[in-house]
Structures are given as structure tokens and as C-alpha cells.
Write a protein that holds these residues in place. Structure first.
Motif, short mmCIF file in Angstrom:
data_model
loop_
_atom_site.label_atom_id
_atom_site.label_comp_id
_atom_site.label_asym_id
_atom_site.label_seq_id
_atom_site.Cartn_x
_atom_site.Cartn_y
_atom_site.Cartn_z
N ALA A 1 -0.77 66.30 39.99
CA ALA A 1 -0.68 66.90 38.66
C ALA A 1 1.11 66.37 38.24
CB ALA A 1 -1.11 68.22 39.08
N LEU B 1 -8.06 78.09 25.81
CA LEU B 1 -6.89 78.41 26.63
C LEU B 1 -6.97 77.81 27.49
CD1 LEU B 1 -6.26 82.41 26.57
CD2 LEU B 1 -5.47 80.66 25.01
N ARG B 2 -7.56 76.93 27.33
CA ARG B 2 -7.96 75.94 28.28
C ARG B 2 -8.47 75.80 30.24
NH1 ARG B 2 -4.44 71.88 25.53
NH2 ARG B 2 -2.98 73.37 26.71
N PHE B 3 -8.95 77.56 29.84
CA PHE B 3 -9.10 78.10 31.53
C PHE B 3 -10.70 77.01 32.00
CE2 PHE B 3 -5.57 81.23 30.33
CZ PHE B 3 -4.89 81.38 31.72
N SER C 1 -1.45 63.44 32.40
CA SER C 1 -2.69 64.47 32.95
C SER C 1 -4.09 63.81 33.93
CB SER C 1 -3.07 64.32 30.67
OG SER C 1 -4.01 64.71 30.69
N ARG C 2 -4.75 65.11 34.13
CA ARG C 2 -5.50 64.58 34.78
C ARG C 2 -6.88 64.18 33.90
NH1 ARG C 2 -7.07 68.64 39.07
NH2 ARG C 2 -6.27 68.06 40.75
N GLN D 1 -10.49 62.75 32.58
CA GLN D 1 -11.77 63.72 32.42
C GLN D 1 -12.21 63.20 32.91
OE1 GLN D 1 -12.62 65.48 30.07
NE2 GLN D 1 -11.63 65.85 28.33
N GLN E 1 -10.71 69.86 36.14
CA GLN E 1 -10.84 68.98 35.74
C GLN E 1 -9.23 69.58 35.15
OE1 GLN E 1 -13.25 68.59 32.21
NE2 GLN E 1 -14.62 67.95 33.81
N GLY E 2 -8.47 70.65 34.32
CA GLY E 2 -7.69 71.50 33.82
C GLY E 2 -6.93 71.75 34.87
N SER E 3 -5.68 72.12 34.73
CA SER E 3 -4.18 72.67 35.58
C SER E 3 -4.87 73.12 36.96
CB SER E 3 -3.25 73.32 34.50
OG SER E 3 -3.08 74.39 35.10
N LEU F 1 -2.96 74.75 38.42
CA LEU F 1 -2.37 76.42 38.61
C LEU F 1 -3.23 77.90 37.92
CD1 LEU F 1 0.20 77.28 40.03
CD2 LEU F 1 1.53 77.18 37.19
N LYS F 2 -3.84 77.27 36.58
CA LYS F 2 -4.77 77.69 35.49
C LYS F 2 -5.61 78.19 36.09
CE LYS F 2 -3.56 77.27 30.79
NZ LYS F 2 -3.60 76.85 29.66
#
Lengths: 503, 153
Positions: free
Chosen positions: A493, A434-436, A498-499, A501, A167-169, A171-172
Motif C-alpha cells: 500500500a 467515508l470509503r469504509f 493507490s490500490r 479498482q 480495495q480500500g486502505s 488500515l481502515k
């Protein structure tokens, strides 16, 4: 008909292995414990498997894997129970059960919803397992011809897929997956025998233990996250056998959705990274679109249970295909199962099918037995699950803290692993802040060592020339797919603010 | 222009630190080898470099675009974090010294502090039940090599 005689022989071998008393017992134990943990909201299959992983190091290989597979099926199933009865999904893939399952409970038809879920999941699982039994040997015989280069490329594809589909970025996701590979390098290097990143601590020479890492990242983090969150109460329901039997009308409505759901699930399940509800939501929306009266959906339509449930369970069978034949897991749970296999000294890959046929076919047979046990456990025991649902969280979580600590300790009977557990828990919570995402890290950790080994060997074979990867047809096409996936993910992305949920 | 998200910058900086540490440590301590015959330092060194590079991208990108990630992480609760970590550390420090049963009692009390509204009587009952349960499951049934209780002296 040759293929079917072989299949029959293989399945006979498998059932012979799975139906031994001790293996049946491990399977039953796994399914039962899985159901129990899965029913509790917030405790999904990942935590259930992490909690039981340390135990499996002490029991025989086939029993250990059968138990873990049972935990997977059981907790996946239990998650749906809490979706239907509480409106709170036990895990992401069960979120779709809330849509029509919870309204059915509110209408007093919760028992019927659970019964149909049971039937649909059994049907879907059977389809998925048959597909697995048919396709796995064929895929494995192709994969046996793969060299280290092909493996390195496949592993990279699997890792990138898991890192970018979350769900997150993206890149991360990729960055944290690489950090996972770095954590995987801790310990003795396979080729040189030298310790890496152990900082002189002898306990680190075996590397960070998978069970300890999984417990820290998932169980401890989840405990910290869910403390202080209120919980719902179960609505008053009758759960006698008669209250659970669907009407003739319910059956008629559910047959088509079950067939379509299974087909969709089996197809999607075999692709890596598609777990976590994508296919189940697709199955739901297809049923809604082709229904003659779509307005019933979301208000307690039984099709809204049958299709996603069949899809989900067919998908599990499908997801075992790349896991067992290539050693490339489609989701974090499959990755944990692979990790458990490695701990037992079995190198995952196509040779498992030929070298350990009794284990391989026994495992497939046990999947089906596990699903039969699920039906047996869930229809009469539904009252027990309802009671477990009602346990207040404040009583539960000190127990989970204790089980987590004992689990980490029991891996090597060593306190050091408990210290590592607390560090992994802290890292997991900071990552959340940190939203990882923790899942790519875990996959990087599990697959990293074999990626490094295959990559190193391939570069020796290719005489240090990276371009060989693009000259060989199989590696070139796998890398091309990987590249396309990366480009597509970043393009999506950057288009969306934003992606969402849920995929 | 909105201010860039601090969390992204912190994530990027953390990744740069991890990446640089791994790369430098691997370069300084392990043999790199050649591409054809890689030494133990080769893969960790390059992994570290890529992680640091991605970290730089993650830290810098928020300054370049006004787009923000809308997925909010759960609010930061120091209380459950501290209580549970302390409970785990206490388990590590105590279990071989005083035994599994007293450790269970202590860990239960400390982890129960994670939630607001601590109830002494209820927690005490839970601690005793849990200690008995764990004693039966892990020491009697699973035969774990841990002392049930270590008496002082």
C-alpha cells in the motif's frame, strides 16, 4: 482405494439426504431465486442471500443451507449473464465475463457465450466439489485436534485477511473489522450471562440480528447508491436452442481453458480472502498469455469465457473447504452461510463433519445438484432471464424496499428489527461515503463472538501468558503468517500511489 | 502541499469516538476481570482502545504524507437516502397499526420518490400490483403473522 470407497459411501449418504423431495425443492427454489436476483445488475450474491436469509430461519437446517447455497450458485451464475448480455457485471467476480462475453453478444453470438459459460461453470463446479469432498474430511480430522488458542489464531488470520485484501486502505479495513467485533458484543455475554451494550433495550439482548445487519449494510445501501443510475438495453438476440449451440471449433478452443481454469480456481478458492475476481482475472490473463493469437482476446474469444467461468465455480467449491471444516469463511458470502448455520444452532467447525455427517454430505451433494439445476434452468429459460434484465429499475426498487422491510420484520415478527435495519442502512451509506468497506465489518460481526470466546478460554488455559501463543508450533506459525500478511499489505500500500479498482 | 483529505480525517475522528465510547462504557459498567479470568468488560475495553488508536492513525496520517486515496466514493445524493430511510421508518411505524396492504401502498409511493422523474400513474399501478403480490406471497402462501388491513375504529 480405501479413500474412494469412503468417498463413495459419504457421497451416497449425501445424495440420499439431498434428494429428498423437500430438500430438492429448497435447492431448486434457491437456485431459481438466486438466478433471478443475480441477473439484475447491481444485485449480487450478497444481496440475494441477505434477502433470503430471514426465510431460512423458519425452515429445517439442511433445507435452509441447501437453499442458501443454491442462491449463492444461482446469483453468481446470473451475474455473469448480465455481464455477457449487457456488458454490466452483476458483481465483481463476473466483471471478467464482460471482456469477451459482451463482444460476442455484439457479434450476435451471445447465445453461444451463455451456453459455453454454462458448460464451463458446471465443469468447474464439479471439479471444486470433488476437491471439497476429498479434502474436507482430512482437514477436519486435523482441525479436530485444535484447541481454543489455535482457533483464536485462525480466526484472527481469517479476519485480517478479509480486512486487508479489499480495495480500500488496509488500515481502515482492520479498524472497521474491529468495529464489527464490537457490534458483535452487543447482547448477552456468553460466559457471564450479563447484557452488554444493550442500553436497557430488551430487544437488543439477543444481539443485532445478522440478517438485519446484512440487509441494512448491503441491500439498503445498494438501493440508495444505484438510484438514478441509467441502465443499458439488451441488444436484439436470438435465443433458440440452435442459436446457443457452440461450433466444433468453439468446443476445441474451450477444453484446455476449462481444465486450467478449474485447477487455478480450486487452488485459490481454498485460500481466504481471494474471492472477488482475483483468481478469475488471473485465469483470463493466463489464457491470453499462452494463446497463439492473443489479439483475439477482448474481441469475443470463447476461451475468455470458458477459463474464468470454470475458475470461478471451482473456486466456490474450494472456498467451502475452510468454511465447512474450520469455520473460517473465505469470503463474506461464506460468512453469511456460517451465520445461518449458527442461527440454526450448529456451531461451525470440524465437528460438523463428524457430528452432522448427513447435513455435511447432504450439503455437498446439493451443491452438485444445484449446478445440475442451473444447467437445466439456464439453457431453455434464457429468454426469461433476458426479459428480467429488461425490467426498469424504477419498478424494481420499491419492491426491493418492501422485501427488505418484510425480511427484517419476519426475523422475530418485531418492528424493532425494522428500526435497526434503517440504522444499519444509514451506517452503510455513511461508510460508503467515508470509503469504509462493509465486508470486513460483517465478518468481524459474525466471527467476533467466537474469537472472543476462544481467546478468553485460551488465556485461561495458558494461565494469562500471551507468550504461550508464540511457544506452541501451530499458533506461532498461524500468527507468523498473519503478521507477514499485515506487513506485506502495508508495504504494497505504501509503494503504490493507490490500490487499483480490480485486483 | 495538498490539503489533507477531509474524508480521512472524518473517518479517523468517527473511529476515535466509537472506540473511546466503547472503552469508557465497558470500563465503567462491566467487570474487567484478569487476563486469566476475563470479565465481560475485558474484550470490549481493549477493542475500543485499539479502534481509537487506529482512528488516531487514520486521522493523522493524511497530514504526514501528500499521498491521497484516488478511489472516489459515489457522489452524495441526499434524495434517495432520505426517501428510502423514510420509507423504511414508515414501514416500521405503520405495518402493525394499519396492516401490510396499505403500508405497501405508502412505502411504494415514498420510495418511488427516491428517483427523479416521479410518475404518478406508473407508481400507482406499481403500488397496487406490489400490494397484491405481497399479500399473496407473504400472507397467503407464507402465512406471516401480520394483519392485511386494520380498519379504523
Amino acid at each position: 482405494m480405501d479413500i474412494f470407497t469412503t468417498l463413495y459411501g459419504n457421497l451416497a449418504l449425501g445424495f440420499g439426504e439431498a434428494l429428498t423431495l423437500s430438500n430438492m425443492w429448497y435447492c431448486l427454489l434457491g437456485v431459481f431465486l438466486g438466478c433471478m436476483v443475480g441477473v439484475l445488475p447491481g444485485l449480487g450474491s450478497l444481496i440475494a442471500i441477505s434477502l433470503l436469509l430471514p426465510i431460512t430461519f423458519h425452515i429445517p437446517t439442511s433445507g435452509a443451507l441447501m437453499m442458501l447455497a443454491g442462491v449463492y450458485f444461482g446469483s453468481d451464475y446470473g451475474g455473469g449473464t448480465s455481464s455477457i448480455l449487457l456488458g454490466v457485471p452483476g458483481h465483481a467476480a463476473a466483471a471478467v465475463d464482460v471482456l469477451d462475453g459482451y463482444p460476442m453478444t455484439q457479434q450476435g453470438r451471445g447465445g453461444i457465450a451463455l451456453f459455453m459459460k454454462c458448460v464451463a461453470s458446471f465443469f468447474g463446479a464439479t471439479v471444486g466439489i470433488l476437491l471439497l469432498a476429498l479434502l474436507a474430511p482430512a482437514l477436519a480430522s486435523v482441525a479436530l485436534k485444535f484447541g481454543p488458542g489455535e482457533y483464536a489464531a485462525l480466526l484472527l488470520l481469517g479476519l485480517i485477511a478479509s480486512a486487508t485484501v479489499g480495495q480500500g486502505s488496509p488500515l481502515k479495513g482492520i479498524a472497521v473489522m474491529l468495529v464489527g467485533i464490537l457490534i458483535g458484543t452487543i447482547g448477552l455475554d456468553i460466559s457471564s450471562g450479563l447484557p452488554r451494550f444493550t442500553f436497557g433495550i430488551s430487544e437488543l439482548e439477543d444481539g443485532v440480528n445478522l440478517a438485519v445487519l446484512a440487509l441494512g449494510l448491503f441491500a439498503i445501501t445498494e438501493l440508495v447508491k444505484s438510484c438514478g443510475q441509467g441502465r443499458k438495453k439488451v441488444a436484439e438476440q436470438k435465443f433458440g436452442l440452435r442459436d446457443q449451440l457452440p461450433t466444433r471449433e468453439d468446443w476445441r478452443r474451450s477444453v484446455g481453458p476449462m481444465l486450467r481454469g478449474s485447477g487455478l480456481g480450486a487452488t485459490f478458492g481454498a485460500l481466504p480472502g481471494t474471492s472477488g475476481g482475483l483468481a478469475t482475472f488471473l485465469a483470463y490473463s493466463i489464457e491470453k498469455r499462452i494463446s497463439r493469437n492473443p489479439e483475439r482476446f477482448g474481441k469475443g474469444a470463447i476461451e475468455g469465457i470458458a477459463a474464468p467461468e470454470a475458475c470461478n465455480n471451482a473456486g466456490i467449491g474450494g472456498a467451502f473447504i475452510p468454511t465447512l471444516t474450520l469455520g473460517i469463511p473465505g469470503d463474506p458470502i461464506m460468512a453469511l452461510l456460517l451465520g445461518a448455520m449458527m442461527m440454526q444452532g450448529i456451531v461451525p467447525g470440524p465437528q460438523v463433519v463428524t457430528e452432522y455427517p448427513d447435513l455435511f454430505w447432504g450439503l455437498i451433494a446439493s451443491f452438485w445438484i444445484g449446478n445440475v439445476l442451473l444447467v437445466i434452468l439456464n439453457i431453455p429459460l434464457i429468454g426469461l432471464w433476458v426479459r428480467i434484465l429488461a425490467i426498469p429499475y424504477s419498478l424494481l426498487f420499491p419492491a426491493i424496499v418492501m422485501f427488505t422491510c418484510i425480511g427484517a420484520y419476519s426475523v422475530h415478527n418485531n418492528v424493532f428489527d425494522v428500526l435497526v435495519l434503517s440504522i444499519c442502512g444509514l451506517i452503510g451509506y455513511l461508510m460508503l461515503q467515508l470509503r469504509f468497506e462493509a465486508i470486513p465489518l460483517l465478518l468481524g460481526f459474525i466471527l467476533g463472538p467466537s474469537l472472543e470466546e476462544n481467546f478468553t478460554r485460551s488465556m485461561t488455559i495458558y494461565r494469562g501468558d500471551f507468550t504461550t501463543y508464540f511457544e506452541r508450533p501451530i499458533t506461532a506459525s498461524i500468527l507468523l503468517v498473519t503478521l507477514a500478511l499485515v506487513v506485506w499489505t502495508f508495504w504494497m500500500a505504501s509503494r503504490k500511489p493507490s490500490r487499483p479498482q480490480e485486483a | 502541499m495538498k490539503s489533507p483529505d477531509m474524508r480521512d480525517i472524518a473517518s479517523g475522528v468517527t473511529l476515535i469516538a466509537i472506540g473511546l465510547f466503547a472503552a469508557i462504557y465497558a470500563y465503567a459498567n462491566y467487570r474487567m476481570g484478569t487476563v486469566t479470568r476475563m470479565g465481560p468488560g475485558f474484550v470490549p475495553f481493549w477493542l475500543g482502545c485499539i479502534v481509537a488508536g487506529l482512528g488516531t492513525l487514520i486521522a493523522v496520517l493524511p497530514f504526514l504524507s501528500a499521498r491521497r486515496d484516488t478511489i472516489e466514493p459515489p457522489p452524495f445524493h441526499p434524495r434517495p437516502l432520505i426517501a428510502i430511510l423514510v420509507a423504511v421508518l414508515l414501514f416500521a411505524g405503520l405495518v402493525t397499526r394499519i396492516g401490510l396492504v396499505p403500508t405497501t401502498l405508502i412505502v411504494t409511493f415514498v420510495s418511488a420518490l427516491a428517483e427523479r422523474g416521479f410518475d404518478l400513474k406508473r407508481t400507482a399501478m406499481l403500488a397496487v400490483t406490489l400490494a397484491a403480490l405481497i399479500w399473496v406471497i407473504f400472507l397467503l402462501l407464507l402465512d406471516m403473522r401480520l394483519p392485511a388491513i386494520v380498519l379504523p375504529g
